[in-house]
Design an enzyme around this catalytic site. Structure first.
Site, PDB file in Angstrom:
ATOM      1  N   THR A  17       0.834  -1.212   0.000  1.00  0.00           N
ATOM      2  CA  THR A  17       0.000   0.000   0.000  1.00  0.00           C
ATOM      3  C   THR A  17       0.869   1.263   0.000  1.00  0.00           C
ATOM      4  O   THR A  17       0.478   2.280  -0.567  1.00  0.00           O
ATOM      5  CB  THR A  17      -0.978   0.037   1.197  1.00  0.00           C
ATOM      6  OG1 THR A  17      -0.240   0.094   2.406  1.00  0.00           O
ATOM      7  CG2 THR A  17      -1.904  -1.163   1.199  1.00  0.00           C
ATOM      8  N   ASN A  18       2.044   1.185   0.620  1.00  0.00           N
ATOM      9  CA  ASN A  18       2.944   2.349   0.573  1.00  0.00           C
ATOM     10  C   ASN A  18       3.524   2.539  -0.825  1.00  0.00           C
ATOM     11  O   ASN A  18       3.691   3.667  -1.280  1.00  0.00           O
ATOM     12  CB  ASN A  18       4.056   2.210   1.616  1.00  0.00           C
ATOM     13  CG  ASN A  18       3.580   2.631   2.989  1.00  0.00           C
ATOM     14  OD1 ASN A  18       3.363   3.812   3.253  1.00  0.00           O
ATOM     15  ND2 ASN A  18       3.379   1.648   3.858  1.00  0.00           N
ATOM     16  N   ILE A  97      16.328  -7.027   7.322  1.00  0.00           N
ATOM     17  CA  ILE A  97      17.242  -6.012   7.844  1.00  0.00           C
ATOM     18  C   ILE A  97      18.487  -5.978   6.969  1.00  0.00           C
ATOM     19  O   ILE A  97      19.096  -7.020   6.685  1.00  0.00           O
ATOM     20  CB  ILE A  97      17.569  -6.278   9.331  1.00  0.00           C
ATOM     21  CG1 ILE A  97      16.304  -6.044  10.147  1.00  0.00           C
ATOM     22  CG2 ILE A  97      18.699  -5.368   9.809  1.00  0.00           C
ATOM     23  CD1 ILE A  97      16.443  -6.259  11.635  1.00  0.00           C
ATOM     24  N   LEU A  98      18.851  -4.784   6.518  1.00  0.00           N
ATOM     25  CA  LEU A  98      19.995  -4.643   5.611  1.00  0.00           C
ATOM     26  C   LEU A  98      21.295  -4.561   6.403  1.00  0.00           C
ATOM     27  O   LEU A  98      21.346  -3.920   7.459  1.00  0.00           O
ATOM     28  CB  LEU A  98      19.812  -3.391   4.744  1.00  0.00           C
ATOM     29  CG  LEU A  98      18.596  -3.457   3.799  1.00  0.00           C
ATOM     30  CD1 LEU A  98      18.312  -2.079   3.203  1.00  0.00           C
ATOM     31  CD2 LEU A  98      18.811  -4.490   2.694  1.00  0.00           C
ATOM     32  N   HIS A 114       8.377   3.594   8.902  1.00  0.00           N
ATOM     33  CA  HIS A 114       8.157   2.738  10.070  1.00  0.00           C
ATOM     34  C   HIS A 114       6.853   3.187  10.754  1.00  0.00           C
ATOM     35  O   HIS A 114       6.639   4.393  10.956  1.00  0.00           O
ATOM     36  CB  HIS A 114       9.339   2.834  11.036  1.00  0.00           C
ATOM     37  CG  HIS A 114       9.174   1.942  12.223  1.00  0.00           C
ATOM     38  ND1 HIS A 114       9.410   0.586  12.171  1.00  0.00           N
ATOM     39  CD2 HIS A 114       8.736   2.202  13.484  1.00  0.00           C
ATOM     40  CE1 HIS A 114       9.137   0.044  13.337  1.00  0.00           C
ATOM     41  NE2 HIS A 114       8.734   1.011  14.157  1.00  0.00           N
TER      42      HIS A 114
END
Ligand code: GAR
Length: 212
Positions: A17-18, A97-98, A114
């Protein structure tokens, strides 16, 4: 002129949705200094990929299970981003997580959205609905969303924009998630992308300043 626009890549894992908010913002002109060039998913069949295809944006699926290490998985993403001369990477519900290697390679070029007011309810383990569950459990009366620059600390990079959202008495995590998306995420993510693409954000001393 199209040629001056920054190339944007959006990394997704879920419903998207973002991503949709970004696509709509580019169409409506809220994002005018950048263009979504590609979408990368780390989940097979993520609905976000359908949204990208409908908007005629190139899509890539990069699955961790196809690589022998996290480093190799990230190298493939880096290869795609570099090959396409990406200027800004947007994590829009990207649930991996990068590593520091990745965030250093793209220093000050990665944005994340976030679903809380950082530094509350953030860091490892706080993602998606879990964030709203934690906010309701704590009984906070105000929550919201944050867009920040991604560095080596999960949810710890410089904050670009935040928007507050009130919690209501009978909220469930799902109801609250939807309100935070509608009132905060879908607005501040496109606005932050435009600020970054137009060079209006300066990063100094671990925080951001408006560079009007
Ligand atoms: C959004 O609420 C986003 O803020 C959150 O996941 C959801 C993705 O929804 N991200 C995190 O929790 C990252 N720590 P979407 O796929 O519909 O955009």
């Amino acid at each position: 002129m199209n040629t001056d626009k920054k190339n944007i890549a959006v990394l997704v894992s879920g419903g998207g949705t973002n991503l949709q908010a970004l696509i709509d913002a580019e169409k409506s002109g809220i994002i005018k200094s950048g263009k979504i060039k590609l979408v990368i998913s780390n989940k097979d069949g993520a609905f976000a990929l359908e949204r990208a295809k409908k908007a005629e944006i190139d899509t890539y699926t990069v699955l961790k299970k196809n690589f022998s290490s996290h480093a190799e998985f990230e190298s493939e993403i880096i290869r795609i981003l570099d090959e396409n001369e990406i200027d800004l990477i947007v994590l829009a519900g990207f649930m991996s997580i990068l590593s520091e290697n990745f965030t250093t390679h793209y220093k000050n070029k990665i944005l994340n959205v976030h679903p809380s007011l950082i530094p509350s309810f953030c860091g490892e383990g706080f993602y998606g609905l879990h964030v709203h569950e934690a906010a309701l459990k704590k009984g906070v009366k105000v929550t919201g969303a944050t867009v920040h620059i991604v560095n080596e600390i999960p949810d710890g990079g410089p904050i670009v924009m935040q928007r507050a959202v009130y919690i209501e008495e009978n909220d469930t995590p799902e109801v609250l998630q939807k309100r935070v998306m509608e009132q905060a995420e879908w607005k501040i993510l496109p606005e932050s992308v435009e600020l970054m693409c137009s060079g209006k954000i300066k990063i100094e001393n671990g925080r951001t300043y408006r560079n009007e």
